[in-house]
Design an enzyme around this catalytic site. Sequence first.
Site, PDB file in Angstrom:
ATOM      1  N   LYS A   9       0.771  -1.181   0.153  1.00  0.00           N
ATOM      2  CA  LYS A   9       0.024   0.099   0.012  1.00  0.00           C
ATOM      3  C   LYS A   9       1.071   1.290  -0.096  1.00  0.00           C
ATOM      4  O   LYS A   9       2.016   1.253   0.275  1.00  0.00           O
ATOM      5  CB  LYS A   9      -0.773   0.084   1.357  1.00  0.00           C
ATOM      6  CG  LYS A   9      -1.976  -1.154   1.284  1.00  0.00           C
ATOM      7  CD  LYS A   9      -2.784  -1.274   2.467  1.00  0.00           C
ATOM      8  CE  LYS A   9      -3.860  -2.119   2.506  1.00  0.00           C
ATOM      9  NZ  LYS A   9      -4.635  -1.981   3.889  1.00  0.00           N
ATOM     10  N   TYR A  49     -12.565  -2.389  -2.749  1.00  0.00           N
ATOM     11  CA  TYR A  49     -13.001  -2.435  -1.471  1.00  0.00           C
ATOM     12  C   TYR A  49     -14.641  -2.274  -1.357  1.00  0.00           C
ATOM     13  O   TYR A  49     -14.997  -1.909  -0.247  1.00  0.00           O
ATOM     14  CB  TYR A  49     -12.359  -1.283  -0.654  1.00  0.00           C
ATOM     15  CG  TYR A  49     -11.127  -1.724  -0.415  1.00  0.00           C
ATOM     16  CD1 TYR A  49     -10.719  -2.539   0.503  1.00  0.00           C
ATOM     17  CD2 TYR A  49      -9.930  -0.625  -0.674  1.00  0.00           C
ATOM     18  CE1 TYR A  49      -9.389  -2.771   0.968  1.00  0.00           C
ATOM     19  CE2 TYR A  49      -8.671  -0.913  -0.087  1.00  0.00           C
ATOM     20  CZ  TYR A  49      -8.249  -1.889   0.529  1.00  0.00           C
ATOM     21  OH  TYR A  49      -7.018  -2.061   0.912  1.00  0.00           O
ATOM     22  N   PHE A  57     -14.709   3.383   8.424  1.00  0.00           N
ATOM     23  CA  PHE A  57     -13.574   3.873   7.920  1.00  0.00           C
ATOM     24  C   PHE A  57     -13.411   3.594   6.372  1.00  0.00           C
ATOM     25  O   PHE A  57     -12.281   4.083   5.580  1.00  0.00           O
ATOM     26  CB  PHE A  57     -12.447   2.791   8.598  1.00  0.00           C
ATOM     27  CG  PHE A  57     -12.787   1.225   8.052  1.00  0.00           C
ATOM     28  CD1 PHE A  57     -12.289   0.674   6.968  1.00  0.00           C
ATOM     29  CD2 PHE A  57     -13.591   0.574   8.854  1.00  0.00           C
ATOM     30  CE1 PHE A  57     -12.836  -0.569   6.534  1.00  0.00           C
ATOM     31  CE2 PHE A  57     -13.918  -0.910   8.722  1.00  0.00           C
ATOM     32  CZ  PHE A  57     -13.434  -1.306   7.437  1.00  0.00           C
ATOM     33  N   ARG A 102       2.890  -7.186   9.526  1.00  0.00           N
ATOM     34  CA  ARG A 102       2.287  -5.848   9.938  1.00  0.00           C
ATOM     35  C   ARG A 102       2.577  -5.709  11.416  1.00  0.00           C
ATOM     36  O   ARG A 102       2.825  -4.673  11.681  1.00  0.00           O
ATOM     37  CB  ARG A 102       0.756  -6.114  10.043  1.00  0.00           C
ATOM     38  CG  ARG A 102       0.063  -5.879   8.499  1.00  0.00           C
ATOM     39  CD  ARG A 102      -1.459  -6.457   8.374  1.00  0.00           C
ATOM     40  NE  ARG A 102      -2.103  -5.924   7.261  1.00  0.00           N
ATOM     41  CZ  ARG A 102      -3.068  -6.465   6.887  1.00  0.00           C
ATOM     42  NH1 ARG A 102      -3.757  -7.497   7.418  1.00  0.00           N
ATOM     43  NH2 ARG A 102      -3.765  -6.098   5.663  1.00  0.00           N
ATOM     44  N   ASN A 112      -1.666  -0.180   7.551  1.00  0.00           N
ATOM     45  CA  ASN A 112      -1.138  -1.490   7.972  1.00  0.00           C
ATOM     46  C   ASN A 112      -0.294  -2.138   6.744  1.00  0.00           C
ATOM     47  O   ASN A 112      -0.208  -3.026   6.582  1.00  0.00           O
ATOM     48  CB  ASN A 112      -2.267  -2.341   8.582  1.00  0.00           C
ATOM     49  CG  ASN A 112      -3.174  -2.349   7.380  1.00  0.00           C
ATOM     50  OD1 ASN A 112      -3.136  -2.053   6.235  1.00  0.00           O
ATOM     51  ND2 ASN A 112      -4.368  -3.430   7.711  1.00  0.00           N
ATOM     52  N   HIS A 115      -1.922  -5.292   1.542  1.00  0.00           N
ATOM     53  CA  HIS A 115      -3.254  -5.956   1.410  1.00  0.00           C
ATOM     54  C   HIS A 115      -3.047  -7.421   0.743  1.00  0.00           C
ATOM     55  O   HIS A 115      -1.972  -7.588  -0.008  1.00  0.00           O
ATOM     56  CB  HIS A 115      -4.116  -5.164   0.066  1.00  0.00           C
ATOM     57  CG  HIS A 115      -5.197  -6.228  -0.277  1.00  0.00           C
ATOM     58  ND1 HIS A 115      -6.492  -6.143   0.454  1.00  0.00           N
ATOM     59  CD2 HIS A 115      -5.088  -7.003  -1.204  1.00  0.00           C
ATOM     60  CE1 HIS A 115      -7.108  -7.204   0.033  1.00  0.00           C
ATOM     61  NE2 HIS A 115      -6.548  -7.652  -1.113  1.00  0.00           N
ATOM     62  N   GLU A 126      -9.908 -10.919  -7.250  1.00  0.00           N
ATOM     63  CA  GLU A 126      -8.827  -9.810  -7.105  1.00  0.00           C
ATOM     64  C   GLU A 126      -7.741  -9.876  -8.190  1.00  0.00           C
ATOM     65  O   GLU A 126      -7.291  -8.836  -8.682  1.00  0.00           O
ATOM     66  CB  GLU A 126      -8.158  -9.606  -5.582  1.00  0.00           C
ATOM     67  CG  GLU A 126      -9.194  -9.292  -4.567  1.00  0.00           C
ATOM     68  CD  GLU A 126      -8.697  -9.269  -3.180  1.00  0.00           C
ATOM     69  OE1 GLU A 126      -9.458  -8.626  -2.466  1.00  0.00           O
ATOM     70  OE2 GLU A 126      -7.537  -9.656  -2.861  1.00  0.00           O
TER      71      GLU A 126
HETATM   72  P1  IDP Z   1      -7.575  -6.863   5.659  1.00  0.00           P
HETATM   73  O1  IDP Z   1      -6.488  -6.138   4.848  1.00  0.00           O
HETATM   74  O2  IDP Z   1      -6.655  -7.603   6.647  1.00  0.00           O
HETATM   75  O3  IDP Z   1      -8.017  -7.954   4.722  1.00  0.00           O
HETATM   76  P2  IDP Z   1     -10.144  -5.711   5.851  1.00  0.00           P
HETATM   77  O4  IDP Z   1     -11.177  -5.982   7.440  1.00  0.00           O
HETATM   78  O5  IDP Z   1     -10.618  -6.582   4.860  1.00  0.00           O
HETATM   79  O6  IDP Z   1      -8.671  -6.305   6.314  1.00  0.00           O
HETATM   80  O7  IDP Z   1     -10.016  -4.147   5.782  1.00  0.00           O
HETATM   81  C1  IDP Z   1      -9.229  -3.573   4.729  1.00  0.00           C
HETATM   82  C2  IDP Z   1      -8.407  -2.601   5.214  1.00  0.00           C
HETATM   83  O8  IDP Z   1      -9.481  -1.607   5.638  1.00  0.00           O
HETATM   84  C3  IDP Z   1      -7.443  -3.037   6.208  1.00  0.00           C
HETATM   85  O9  IDP Z   1      -6.459  -3.658   5.535  1.00  0.00           O
HETATM   86  C4  IDP Z   1      -7.213  -1.555   6.557  1.00  0.00           C
HETATM   87  O10 IDP Z   1      -6.409  -0.894   6.021  1.00  0.00           O
HETATM   88  C5  IDP Z   1      -8.678  -0.968   6.614  1.00  0.00           C
HETATM   89  N1  IDP Z   1      -9.432  -0.984   7.965  1.00  0.00           N
HETATM   90  C6  IDP Z   1      -9.945  -1.877   8.343  1.00  0.00           C
HETATM   91  N2  IDP Z   1     -10.581  -1.787   9.553  1.00  0.00           N
HETATM   92  C7  IDP Z   1     -10.321  -0.530   9.753  1.00  0.00           C
HETATM   93  C8  IDP Z   1     -10.512   0.397  10.923  1.00  0.00           C
HETATM   94  O11 IDP Z   1     -11.058  -0.052  12.066  1.00  0.00           O
HETATM   95  N3  IDP Z   1      -9.965   1.686  10.632  1.00  0.00           N
HETATM   96  C9  IDP Z   1      -9.195   2.219   9.600  1.00  0.00           C
HETATM   97  N4  IDP Z   1      -9.215   1.256   8.502  1.00  0.00           N
HETATM   98  C10 IDP Z   1      -9.229   0.048   8.777  1.00  0.00           C
HETATM   99 MG    MG Z   2      -9.680  -7.955   3.439  1.00  0.00          MG
END
Ligand code: IDP
Ligand code: MG
Length: 150
Positions: A9, A49, A57, A102, A112, A115, A126
Amino acid sequence: MERTLVLVKPDGVQRGLIGEVIARFERRGLRLVGAKFIQVGQSLAETHYAEHVGKPFYAGLISYITSAPVMAMVWEGPNAVAAVRQTVGSTKPVEAAPGTIRHDYALEVGRNLIHASDKPETGVREVGLWFKAEELVDWNRAVDAWVFEK
Ligand code: IDP
Ligand code: MG
């Protein structure tokens, strides 16, 4: 062979961690089949997304992923989706296991670094969203027999 989408990212790119991410997947034994360095547009970000539309978020997530270039890659191997998610670590960096990307390089869920597709079906969707068929390379490595059992 299973395939998974990985994105370094914008924060990972800005912090000079593309090489570190690639090195970890190479060392794990996964095989790179596609890679491109791109500025993500609004429409690709929203399609990618889509499952998060309506979450608090969501707007921040779209602006984060479109804020600067990303390194998009496809990696393959047996159980590639699970293997990559394991190396990536939990969504919240403070819950990610020590030794994961991470854990080792991030602190906040909204920064983080990386992806990775979460399920094999997601990986197929994807990879198809981010790469054209002709951008993916079918190839064999001399060491494959020493990494892949079959
Ligand atoms: P993942 O990336 O581990 O699959 P997902 O739940 O699919 O996690 O969420 C996608 C992305 O959305 C996360 O990697 C993160 O960048 C962002 N995200 C998820 N939850 C939050 C939050 O509570 N606050 C801010 N960003 C979030
Ligand atoms: Mg995800």
